[in-house]
Design an enzyme around this catalytic site. Structure first.
Site, PDB file in Angstrom:
ATOM      1  N   SER A  35      31.962  -4.505 -17.850  1.00  0.00           N
ATOM      2  CA  SER A  35      31.959  -3.053 -18.087  1.00  0.00           C
ATOM      3  C   SER A  35      31.100  -2.334 -17.048  1.00  0.00           C
ATOM      4  O   SER A  35      31.427  -1.215 -16.638  1.00  0.00           O
ATOM      5  CB  SER A  35      31.495  -2.722 -19.512  1.00  0.00           C
ATOM      6  OG  SER A  35      30.124  -3.011 -19.672  1.00  0.00           O
ATOM      7  N   ARG A  69      22.904 -27.517  -8.991  1.00  0.00           N
ATOM      8  CA  ARG A  69      22.292 -26.274  -8.526  1.00  0.00           C
ATOM      9  C   ARG A  69      22.463 -26.026  -7.029  1.00  0.00           C
ATOM     10  O   ARG A  69      22.822 -24.925  -6.601  1.00  0.00           O
ATOM     11  CB  ARG A  69      20.803 -26.315  -8.878  1.00  0.00           C
ATOM     12  CG  ARG A  69      20.271 -24.958  -9.158  1.00  0.00           C
ATOM     13  CD  ARG A  69      18.958 -25.071  -9.852  1.00  0.00           C
ATOM     14  NE  ARG A  69      18.216 -23.854  -9.578  1.00  0.00           N
ATOM     15  CZ  ARG A  69      17.146 -23.501 -10.226  1.00  0.00           C
ATOM     16  NH1 ARG A  69      16.675 -24.279 -11.186  1.00  0.00           N
ATOM     17  NH2 ARG A  69      16.531 -22.384  -9.943  1.00  0.00           N
ATOM     18  N   ARG A  79      23.806 -16.520 -14.061  1.00  0.00           N
ATOM     19  CA  ARG A  79      23.264 -17.743 -13.444  1.00  0.00           C
ATOM     20  C   ARG A  79      22.098 -17.366 -12.545  1.00  0.00           C
ATOM     21  O   ARG A  79      22.110 -16.292 -11.931  1.00  0.00           O
ATOM     22  CB  ARG A  79      24.338 -18.411 -12.581  1.00  0.00           C
ATOM     23  CG  ARG A  79      25.390 -19.141 -13.372  1.00  0.00           C
ATOM     24  CD  ARG A  79      24.947 -20.520 -13.791  1.00  0.00           C
ATOM     25  NE  ARG A  79      24.833 -21.438 -12.662  1.00  0.00           N
ATOM     26  CZ  ARG A  79      25.003 -22.732 -12.734  1.00  0.00           C
ATOM     27  NH1 ARG A  79      25.313 -23.305 -13.881  1.00  0.00           N
ATOM     28  NH2 ARG A  79      24.867 -23.497 -11.670  1.00  0.00           N
ATOM     29  N   LEU A 129      19.949 -17.344  -9.236  1.00  0.00           N
ATOM     30  CA  LEU A 129      20.247 -17.479  -7.807  1.00  0.00           C
ATOM     31  C   LEU A 129      19.111 -18.250  -7.157  1.00  0.00           C
ATOM     32  O   LEU A 129      17.952 -18.077  -7.526  1.00  0.00           O
ATOM     33  CB  LEU A 129      20.337 -16.102  -7.153  1.00  0.00           C
ATOM     34  CG  LEU A 129      21.364 -15.127  -7.715  1.00  0.00           C
ATOM     35  CD1 LEU A 129      21.318 -13.823  -6.944  1.00  0.00           C
ATOM     36  CD2 LEU A 129      22.756 -15.723  -7.647  1.00  0.00           C
ATOM     37  N   HIS A 138      19.441  -4.825 -15.691  1.00  0.00           N
ATOM     38  CA  HIS A 138      18.862  -5.653 -16.745  1.00  0.00           C
ATOM     39  C   HIS A 138      18.739  -4.822 -18.026  1.00  0.00           C
ATOM     40  O   HIS A 138      18.266  -3.684 -17.979  1.00  0.00           O
ATOM     41  CB  HIS A 138      17.482  -6.163 -16.317  1.00  0.00           C
ATOM     42  CG  HIS A 138      16.852  -7.050 -17.344  1.00  0.00           C
ATOM     43  ND1 HIS A 138      17.260  -8.348 -17.542  1.00  0.00           N
ATOM     44  CD2 HIS A 138      15.888  -6.808 -18.273  1.00  0.00           C
ATOM     45  CE1 HIS A 138      16.563  -8.882 -18.542  1.00  0.00           C
ATOM     46  NE2 HIS A 138      15.721  -7.963 -18.995  1.00  0.00           N
ATOM     47  N   THR A 197      14.361 -10.070  -6.411  1.00  0.00           N
ATOM     48  CA  THR A 197      13.427 -10.912  -5.662  1.00  0.00           C
ATOM     49  C   THR A 197      13.524 -12.319  -6.265  1.00  0.00           C
ATOM     50  O   THR A 197      14.125 -12.486  -7.338  1.00  0.00           O
ATOM     51  CB  THR A 197      11.984 -10.367  -5.800  1.00  0.00           C
ATOM     52  OG1 THR A 197      11.688 -10.228  -7.190  1.00  0.00           O
ATOM     53  CG2 THR A 197      11.824  -9.022  -5.109  1.00  0.00           C
ATOM     54  N   ASP A 210      13.957 -11.000 -12.727  1.00  0.00           N
ATOM     55  CA  ASP A 210      13.716  -9.733 -13.442  1.00  0.00           C
ATOM     56  C   ASP A 210      12.355  -9.097 -13.145  1.00  0.00           C
ATOM     57  O   ASP A 210      11.794  -8.398 -14.003  1.00  0.00           O
ATOM     58  CB  ASP A 210      13.848  -9.932 -14.979  1.00  0.00           C
ATOM     59  CG  ASP A 210      15.231 -10.388 -15.399  1.00  0.00           C
ATOM     60  OD1 ASP A 210      16.196 -10.116 -14.672  1.00  0.00           O
ATOM     61  OD2 ASP A 210      15.350 -11.030 -16.463  1.00  0.00           O
ATOM     62  N   GLU A 232      23.271   1.876 -19.052  1.00  0.00           N
ATOM     63  CA  GLU A 232      23.492   1.001 -17.887  1.00  0.00           C
ATOM     64  C   GLU A 232      24.602   1.587 -17.023  1.00  0.00           C
ATOM     65  O   GLU A 232      24.528   1.585 -15.792  1.00  0.00           O
ATOM     66  CB  GLU A 232      23.890  -0.411 -18.329  1.00  0.00           C
ATOM     67  CG  GLU A 232      22.804  -1.143 -19.092  1.00  0.00           C
ATOM     68  CD  GLU A 232      23.231  -2.548 -19.505  1.00  0.00           C
ATOM     69  OE1 GLU A 232      23.949  -3.216 -18.744  1.00  0.00           O
ATOM     70  OE2 GLU A 232      22.835  -2.989 -20.613  1.00  0.00           O
TER      71      GLU A 232
HETATM   72  C1  GRF Z   1      24.870  -6.051 -19.529  1.00  0.00           C
HETATM   73  O1  GRF Z   1      24.190  -5.642 -20.675  1.00  0.00           O
HETATM   74  C2  GRF Z   1      23.906  -6.465 -18.473  1.00  0.00           C
HETATM   75  O2  GRF Z   1      22.764  -5.675 -18.433  1.00  0.00           O
HETATM   76  C3  GRF Z   1      23.565  -7.853 -18.966  1.00  0.00           C
HETATM   77  O3  GRF Z   1      24.794  -8.393 -19.345  1.00  0.00           O
HETATM   78  C4  GRF Z   1      25.631  -7.340 -19.773  1.00  0.00           C
HETATM   79  C5  GRF Z   1      26.890  -7.393 -18.963  1.00  0.00           C
HETATM   80  O4  GRF Z   1      27.852  -6.543 -19.459  1.00  0.00           O
HETATM   81  N1  GRF Z   1      22.828  -8.621 -18.011  1.00  0.00           N
HETATM   82  P1  GRF Z   1      29.171  -6.235 -18.644  1.00  0.00           P
HETATM   83  O5  GRF Z   1      29.772  -7.566 -18.238  1.00  0.00           O
HETATM   84  O6  GRF Z   1      28.803  -5.392 -17.462  1.00  0.00           O
HETATM   85  O7  GRF Z   1      30.057  -5.505 -19.618  1.00  0.00           O
END
Ligand code: GRF
Length: 215
Positions: free
Chosen positions: A15, A64, A90, A92, A108, A140, A144, A173
């Site tokens: 989304s 990994r 995952r 990085l 986040h 970084t 987070d 977001e």
């Molecule tokens: C979002 O809440 C993002 O912040 C988190 O995972 C979710 C992903 O949602 N890390 P989408 O796939 O963008 O709908």
């Protein structure tokens, strides 16, 4: 000015990717999503990308080092100006992050530095916080914790459960991620000695949603 090339990494429904694709269609955005990479072949966001004729790549799990090398090559193939982690679940490797230093953003679902990691909504509810939210930050090597670009706060309401709270945060977001990417693509968002600068915005004024994504 040439459009900035944006590679988006996802693991799920996409989304945030959808919000970015939509925003990138508005005039003056300055960038275009040119590749979507997922670590899960069934991620819904891949269909969304295909529906918009955006190149997709699946990098399946491996050990990994192998996964990191494959992911690194997949990213580099698209020669991105910006890499966006939009629900990429995952870790990085440090090398990969360092190679894209100052041009990799993550969304986040918490008001960092609170609730790094997973299950942010559940932990916020368990703690009884009254304000929760989301953060866009530069990536970084430590997870987070990179320099914060934008944050949006939402109230935690008395009858909230994880799902309701997550939906309220997700709506924010979808505002702050495209805004941050737009600032980056227009050259207004930069890092100076690890500190974020966004040219053309007024200084933070104590408002809980700041900076204004429409500015
Ligand atoms: C979002 O809440 C993002 O912040 C988190 O995972 C979710 C992903 O949602 N890390 P989408 O796939 O963008 O709908």
């Amino acid at each position: 000015m040439a459009l900035k090339r944006i590679t988006v990494l996802i693991s799920g429904r996409g989304s945030n990717l959808g919000a970015l694709i939509a925003a990138a269609q508005s005039s003056g955005f300055g960038g275009a999503v040119t590749q979507v990479i997922s670590n899960r072949p069934e991620a819904g966001g891949l269909d969304l990308a295909r529906a918009h004729a955006i190149a997709t790549t699946v990098v399946e799990h491996a050990d990994r080092a192998t996964f990191g090398a494959r992911l690194g090559s997949a990213i580099e193939r698209s020669e991105p100006d910006l890499v966006v982690l939009a629900g990429f679940m995952r870790l990085l490797g440090d090398d990969l992050v360092q190679r894209h230093a100052e041009r990799m953003l993550n969304i986040h679902p918490s008001l960092l530095p609170a609730y790094r990691g997973l299950l942010t909504h559940r932990r916020a509810l368990a703690d009884g916080v009254r304000i929760h939210g989301c953060t866009v930050h530069f990536v970084t090597p430590d997870v987070d914790v990179g320099p914060i670009v934008a944050q949006a706060a939402v109230p935690v309401l008395p009858d909230d459960d994880e799902e309701r709270l997550a939906a309220r945060v997700l709506a924010q977001e979808h505002r702050i991620l495209p805004a941050a990417v737009r600032w980056f693509c227009s050259g207004r968002l930069t890092l100076h000695e690890g500190r974020v600068r966004i040219d053309g915005l007024p200084p933070p004024d104590g408002v809980l949603v700041a900076p204004d994504p429409d500015a």
